[in-house]
Motif scaffolding. Structure first.
Motif, PDB file in Angstrom:
ATOM      1  N   GLN A 200       0.813  -1.212   0.000  1.00  4.99           N
ATOM      2  CA  GLN A 200       0.000   0.000   0.000  1.00  4.99           C
ATOM      3  C   GLN A 200       0.850   1.268   0.000  1.00  4.99           C
ATOM      4  N   ARG A 280      -0.490  -2.032  -8.537  1.00  2.23           N
ATOM      5  CA  ARG A 280      -0.505  -1.283  -7.277  1.00  2.23           C
ATOM      6  C   ARG A 280      -1.629  -0.256  -7.250  1.00  2.23           C
ATOM      7  N   ARG A 284      -4.599  -0.430  -4.402  1.00  5.13           N
ATOM      8  CA  ARG A 284      -4.714   0.715  -3.501  1.00  5.13           C
ATOM      9  C   ARG A 284      -6.083   1.383  -3.630  1.00  5.13           C
TER      10      ARG A 284
END
Length: 378
Positions: A200, A280, A284
């Motif tokens: 994260q 990612r 996220r």
């Protein structure tokens, strides 16, 4: 050889294809080859013309060099000769146990985690000991408990980082302390790292093989790189005796991986930053959505994941998790995984790296189901 039913895989096999809202899938939302070439900027015509000219042999028995060099780029200290390609991470985990575990070997594994990490060594007659991860400890290994479980004849310690199903992430400091415990008795540490890099924030996610000479890293192209259809994974280790044993056993059950799979994977790893950035961003964005949903539902709770693609959510309803999840699937179309697949009752696992719209709609359907249960006085 007898082995326990693989609970999570049996559940996925039975219901995944018919799901209206699949929020059980654990891979970052998969990509097509059209998307793949557009994303990476590679010359698609040149790739296909080159591949079409190749004879479809077994390919490079020990693995395509470009692919293996690409894997090395995911670590700090691994060399191509220290990488063993396999049929997915599932094949890699199985291959390690098949290659180095004998009846009576003491093996320590965590729970909850992917069932391979305890059921396979147990099926081979290992002296298996389970270290239960606790929510009150953020699902991180208890070092004092590990020290009690480890004895001078411990052969292997199995961990999973980031953790499936909880999304817990071990720090470098914690991993080094586990290494110290393993090194004190000469034990191997196998770390299933298929969700590694899906953090994260942007800090480097450590691998066991960069921290320990007897570390064994397992990973694949499936979760992080959205390419599960390649069925391609690997074992990475500095330990020459493990490499020798794995390569010897590999002749009996694998021989080589697919030429096409390794060529595509080589291109993906050449462009790893582009694919990793997409992955990612998805995890996220989607974790924020899941977190807000969890906060809005008064009768569910969880420990927020720190990495990976999965979350373990507990519910306050008087229903076994298989019944809870199957009825929700039938009535509302939302598909999640029962916590009892991981020996965690009264919970379910969500895979939040799906298409964002599907996640939102799936969570909405889940909320509709919870309202039904409340009306029934559950």
């Amino acid at each position: 050889m007898e082995i326990k039913p693989f609970k999570v895989e049996e559940w996925m096999n039975a219901y995944e294809d018919g799901a209206k809202y699949n929020i059980a899938e654990t891979c970052v939302y998969s990509i097509t080859l059209n998307e793949f070439f557009k994303m990476t900027g590679e010359d698609e015509n040149a790739f296909w013309n080159d591949f079409k000219s190749k004879r479809l042999t077994y390919g490079a028995i020990e693995g395509d060099l470009t692919f293996k060099e690409g894997i090395c780029g995911l670590y700090k200290t691994i060399k191509p000769e220290e990488v063993i390609p396999t049929h997915g991470a599932a094949g890699a985990n199985h291959h390690i146990f098949y290659s180095i575990i004998e009846p009576g070997d003491r093996v320590i594994s965590i729970m909850p985690t992917y069932q391979q990490l305890y059921s396979i060594p147990e099926s081979y007659g290992a002296d298996l000991h389970i270290m239960k991860l606790k929510q009150e400890n953020d699902y991180l290994p208890d070092l004092d408990e590990l020290k009690q479980l480890v004895t001078p004849d411990t052969k292997l310690i199995c961990i999973n980082n980031p953790n499936n199903p909880t999304g817990a992430l071990m720090s470098k400091d914690l991993m080094l302390k586990i290494v110290d415990i393993a090194r004190s008795v000469g034990a191997y540490v196998l770390c299933d790292e298929v969700y590694r890099h899906l953090t994260q924030n942007d800090e480097w996610c450590e691998s066991i093989v960069d921290l320990y000479e007897k570390g064994i890293s397992i990973s694949s192209m499936s979760k992080v790189f959205s390419l599960a259809g390649l069925r391609l994974g690997w074992i990475a280790t500095h330990d020459t005796s493990v490499i020798r044993s794995c390569m010897s056993h590999r002749d009996y059950n694998l021989i080589s991986c697919g030429m096409f799979d390794e060529l595509v994977a080589g291109v993906a790893l050449k462009n790893k930053d582009v694919i990793l950035n997409r992955s990612r961003q998805m995890v996220r964005t989607n974790l924020e959505i899941l977190d807000k949903w969890t906060e809005s539902e008064p009768r569910v709770h969880y420990t927020k994941p720190q990495a990976g693609t999965t979350a373990l959510i507990y519910y306050d309803y008087d229903m076994p998790s298989y019944d809870f999840c199957k009825r929700m699937y039938d009535e509302c179309g939302a598909f999640v995984t029962p916590g009892d697949c991981f020996e965690e009752p009264n919970s379910f696992r969500v895979g939040y790296a799906s298409d964002t719209t599907e996640l939102i709609e799936g969570l909405s359907a889940l909320s509709t189901y919870l309202r039904k249960l409340e009306k029934e006085g559950k």
